[in-house]
Motif scaffolding. Structure first.
Motif, PDB file in Angstrom:
ATOM      1  N   SER A  51      39.563 -34.586 -38.795  1.00 41.83           N
ATOM      2  CA  SER A  51      39.842 -34.011 -38.550  1.00 41.83           C
ATOM      3  C   SER A  51      39.610 -32.862 -38.042  1.00 41.83           C
ATOM      4  N   ASN A  52      40.075 -31.776 -37.467  1.00 40.75           N
ATOM      5  CA  ASN A  52      40.100 -30.524 -37.095  1.00 40.75           C
ATOM      6  C   ASN A  52      41.086 -29.784 -38.189  1.00 40.75           C
ATOM      7  N   VAL A  53      40.105 -29.428 -38.517  1.00 39.87           N
ATOM      8  CA  VAL A  53      41.065 -28.644 -39.986  1.00 39.87           C
ATOM      9  C   VAL A  53      40.761 -26.806 -39.443  1.00 39.87           C
ATOM     10  N   LEU A  54      41.917 -25.634 -39.320  1.00 36.50           N
ATOM     11  CA  LEU A  54      42.073 -24.412 -39.272  1.00 36.50           C
ATOM     12  C   LEU A  54      42.173 -23.807 -40.350  1.00 36.50           C
ATOM     13  N   ILE A  55      40.837 -23.117 -41.246  1.00 41.29           N
ATOM     14  CA  ILE A  55      41.336 -22.319 -42.284  1.00 41.29           C
ATOM     15  C   ILE A  55      41.962 -20.827 -42.141  1.00 41.29           C
ATOM     16  N   VAL A  56      42.819 -20.264 -42.516  1.00 40.16           N
ATOM     17  CA  VAL A  56      43.171 -19.161 -41.970  1.00 40.16           C
ATOM     18  C   VAL A  56      42.815 -17.701 -44.234  1.00 40.16           C
ATOM     19  N   GLY A  57      41.969 -17.542 -42.922  1.00 42.61           N
ATOM     20  CA  GLY A  57      41.468 -16.250 -44.118  1.00 42.61           C
ATOM     21  C   GLY A  57      40.844 -16.373 -45.672  1.00 42.61           C
ATOM     22  N   VAL A  58      39.605 -16.316 -45.579  1.00 44.19           N
ATOM     23  CA  VAL A  58      38.532 -16.527 -46.598  1.00 44.19           C
ATOM     24  C   VAL A  58      38.312 -15.107 -47.614  1.00 44.19           C
ATOM     25  N   HIS A  90      39.499 -18.137 -39.234  1.00 40.16           N
ATOM     26  CA  HIS A  90      40.032 -17.453 -38.769  1.00 40.16           C
ATOM     27  C   HIS A  90      40.246 -16.196 -39.584  1.00 40.16           C
ATOM     28  N   ASP A  91      39.767 -15.604 -40.017  1.00 35.86           N
ATOM     29  CA  ASP A  91      39.991 -13.649 -41.039  1.00 35.86           C
ATOM     30  C   ASP A  91      39.488 -12.461 -40.543  1.00 35.86           C
ATOM     31  N   PRO A  92      40.931 -11.815 -40.190  1.00 35.25           N
ATOM     32  CA  PRO A  92      40.484 -10.106 -39.582  1.00 35.25           C
ATOM     33  C   PRO A  92      39.889  -9.121 -39.768  1.00 35.25           C
ATOM     34  N   TYR A  93      39.167  -9.713 -41.615  1.00 35.07           N
ATOM     35  CA  TYR A  93      38.162  -8.552 -42.278  1.00 35.07           C
ATOM     36  C   TYR A  93      36.815  -9.671 -42.334  1.00 35.07           C
ATOM     37  N   ILE A  94      36.579 -10.425 -42.386  1.00 34.81           N
ATOM     38  CA  ILE A  94      35.614 -11.180 -42.105  1.00 34.81           C
ATOM     39  C   ILE A  94      34.955 -11.965 -41.244  1.00 34.81           C
ATOM     40  N   PRO A  95      34.021 -10.886 -40.379  1.00 30.50           N
ATOM     41  CA  PRO A  95      34.336 -11.938 -38.801  1.00 30.50           C
ATOM     42  C   PRO A  95      33.083 -12.466 -39.064  1.00 30.50           C
ATOM     43  N   SER A  96      32.678 -13.061 -40.258  1.00 22.64           N
ATOM     44  CA  SER A  96      31.246 -13.650 -40.116  1.00 22.64           C
ATOM     45  C   SER A  96      30.592 -14.031 -41.872  1.00 22.64           C
ATOM     46  N   PHE A  97      30.910 -14.860 -42.744  1.00 19.24           N
ATOM     47  CA  PHE A  97      30.017 -14.994 -43.829  1.00 19.24           C
ATOM     48  C   PHE A  97      28.801 -16.319 -43.502  1.00 19.24           C
ATOM     49  N   LYS A  98      28.314 -15.635 -44.658  1.00  7.60           N
ATOM     50  CA  LYS A  98      26.997 -17.187 -44.716  1.00  7.60           C
ATOM     51  C   LYS A  98      27.530 -17.578 -45.930  1.00  7.60           C
ATOM     52  N   TYR A  99      27.234 -19.289 -46.446  1.00  4.50           N
ATOM     53  CA  TYR A  99      27.843 -20.069 -47.455  1.00  4.50           C
ATOM     54  C   TYR A  99      26.608 -21.283 -47.278  1.00  4.50           C
ATOM     55  N   LYS A 100      25.834 -21.519 -48.650  1.00  2.00           N
ATOM     56  CA  LYS A 100      25.313 -22.356 -48.817  1.00  2.00           C
ATOM     57  C   LYS A 100      23.932 -22.545 -47.622  1.00  2.00           C
TER      58      LYS A 100
END
Length: 445
Positions: free
Chosen positions: A337-344, A375-385
């Motif tokens: 399934s395609n899950v869109l997360i809004v806000g990190v 999508h997060d307007p304050y966090i253009p990218s991030f690294k996790y694990k």
């Protein structure tokens, strides 16, 4: 009498005079979310300020007048650096030049949920190499009761100087609420506790010359350390109660947000706390466990704190379970399934994702085979694990392509009507859609 021939009262008065006349030089160790705003406020108050940090990149940015902290005004930093009022360095020998220094370094938990005081210890050792008679040291890092007198004081006294006689030591906990539009470093009340009466007087004098908020004096560093832990434990436990109510209301088919709105009409005896996908940030998920660890020394088990931690830590899984429940009614599984997360970010309108529960939600969904976009307007990218994620611009096409959209951070500047008009199914973990159009498949936490 100290080594310079002055008694402690004379030495304290000498520093108080320098603080009042703004001729004292102030040091700040650690130029992060606490240290840099504090350094800026001290420089704006008229002191010459030297910031210390082991990260060369941060030091270079400060010395170029480039801001990287949301609670600092870009133009303020630039002006203070250009005027020579504020500078930064990685060289701790410049402690020789300062009259007072604040320690604002992290105090995380280790893998065993025990306080990691290594940053405080290493900073204190560097200060001890250059401490001099008449100097004030203030610990601001959030930590367990006893740190100032049991850990910091002995390291500083290893220099040969005596605390309360030849130098002054105090604890004043940081109070920072990133994204708060009303309270910031300058106007938030400050608690100060000194090792001796002279230590307290000197430290309180410094803060009264810098801040507009009330300076509340307490009788010892341990009181100040404990009150800070109590502040954050209070929030930790009450958020856990709100989360537990959310889980129960979900099973009962009751809107927990409406319940809270109704309860907060009572003008006494109730303070509104809200549920969410879990706890995040640098304080609330971490600080209460300093107290849990310290309590063991006194043969006491902090059951309520630990139970609250269990409830809050279970919320990411609860969110994933609810996603699975929603998809199931559409004859879909999480897998593929395609899950869109809004806000990190861990809270709205900030660019901080430390300890964000959203990271755990993404991790669980990935393990179950979901395709994740965010999508997060304050966090253009991030690294996790080890994996890098990049924010995708919010568009009708992106929303429609998702089998389910999950609002995990309620940023103010998001187009909630677009989400409501274009989402197939939408899980709102923050009640962010309260005043917006809602899709047919709309679900609250």
């Amino acid at each position: 009498m100290g080594k310079s021939g002055l008694n402690v009262v004379e030495r304290a008065q000498l520093l108080i005079d320098k603080l009042n006349q703004k001729t004292a030089v102030i040091g700040v160790v650690g130029l992060g979310y606490v240290g840099l705003p504090l350094a800026v406020e001290k420089a704006k108050a008229g002191y010459r300020v030297v910031g210390f940090d082991i990260q060369v990149e941060k030091v270079d940015m400060v010395n170029r007048g480039v801001n990287y902290i949301g609670d600092v005004v870009d133009s303020d930093l630039k002006q203070l650096v250009d005027s020579g009022q504020l500078r930064a360095t990685t060289d701790y020998s410049f402690i020789n030049d300062v009259d007072a220094v604040a320690i604002c370094v992290p105090t995380p938990l280790d893998v065993y949920q025990q306080p990691d005081t290594s940053y405080v210890e290493s900073s204190t050792r560097e200060i001890a190499k250059h401490i001099h008679p008449g100097m004030l040291v203030v610990l601001e890092s959030t930590t367990y009761p006893g740190t100032t007198e049991e850990l910091v004081k002995p390291i500083l006294e290893h220099s040969g100087l005596v605390c309360g006689v030849e130098f002054f030591l105090a604890y004043s906990p940081e109070r920072v609420d990133p994204g708060n539009k009303y309270f910031h470093t300058k106007n938030t009340p400050k608690v100060v506790g000194g090792v001796t009466e002279q230590c307290l007087t000197v430290a309180a004098t410094l803060y009264r010359n810098v801040l507009d908020g009330e300076i509340h004096e307490v009788s010892s560093p341990a009181i100040a350390e404990m009150e800070k832990i109590y502040e954050n434990t209070f929030r930790h436990i009450n958020i856990a109660l709100a989360n537990e109510m959310a889980v129960l209301c979900n099973r009962m088919g009751i809107n927990v947000w409406e319940v809270i709105d109704a309860a907060k009409t009572k003008p006494y005896g109730f303070m509104a706390f809200y549920p969410g996908p879990g706890l995040g940030g640098h304080c609330i998920p971490i600080d209460p466990f300093y107290l849990t660890w310290k309590a063991r020394e006194y043969n006491y088990h902090t059951r309520l704190i630990e139970l609250a931690g269990e409830i809050n830590n279970a919320m990411p899984q609860f969110v994933v379970d609810k996603i699975s429940y929603i998809l199931n009614f559409e004859a879909k599984s999480i897998r593929k399934s395609n899950v869109l997360i809004v806000g990190v970010a861990y809270k709205k309108d900030i660019d901080d994702y430390r300890e964000s529960p959203v990271l755990k939600i993404i991790e669980i969904l990935k393990e179950l085979g979901a395709n994740i976009s965010y999508h997060d307007p304050y966090i253009p990218s991030f690294k996790y694990k080890g994996e890098k994620y990049e924010s995708i611009p919010l568009s009708g096409e992106l929303i429609q392509a998702a089998d389910i959209t999950v609002i995990t951070t309620d940023h103010t500047n998001l187009d909630y009507d677009l989400l409501g008009n274009r989402a197939n199914s939408l899980l709102d973990t923050r009640n962010a859609m309260k005043h917006s159009n809602k899709p047919k498949g709309y679900y609250l936490l």
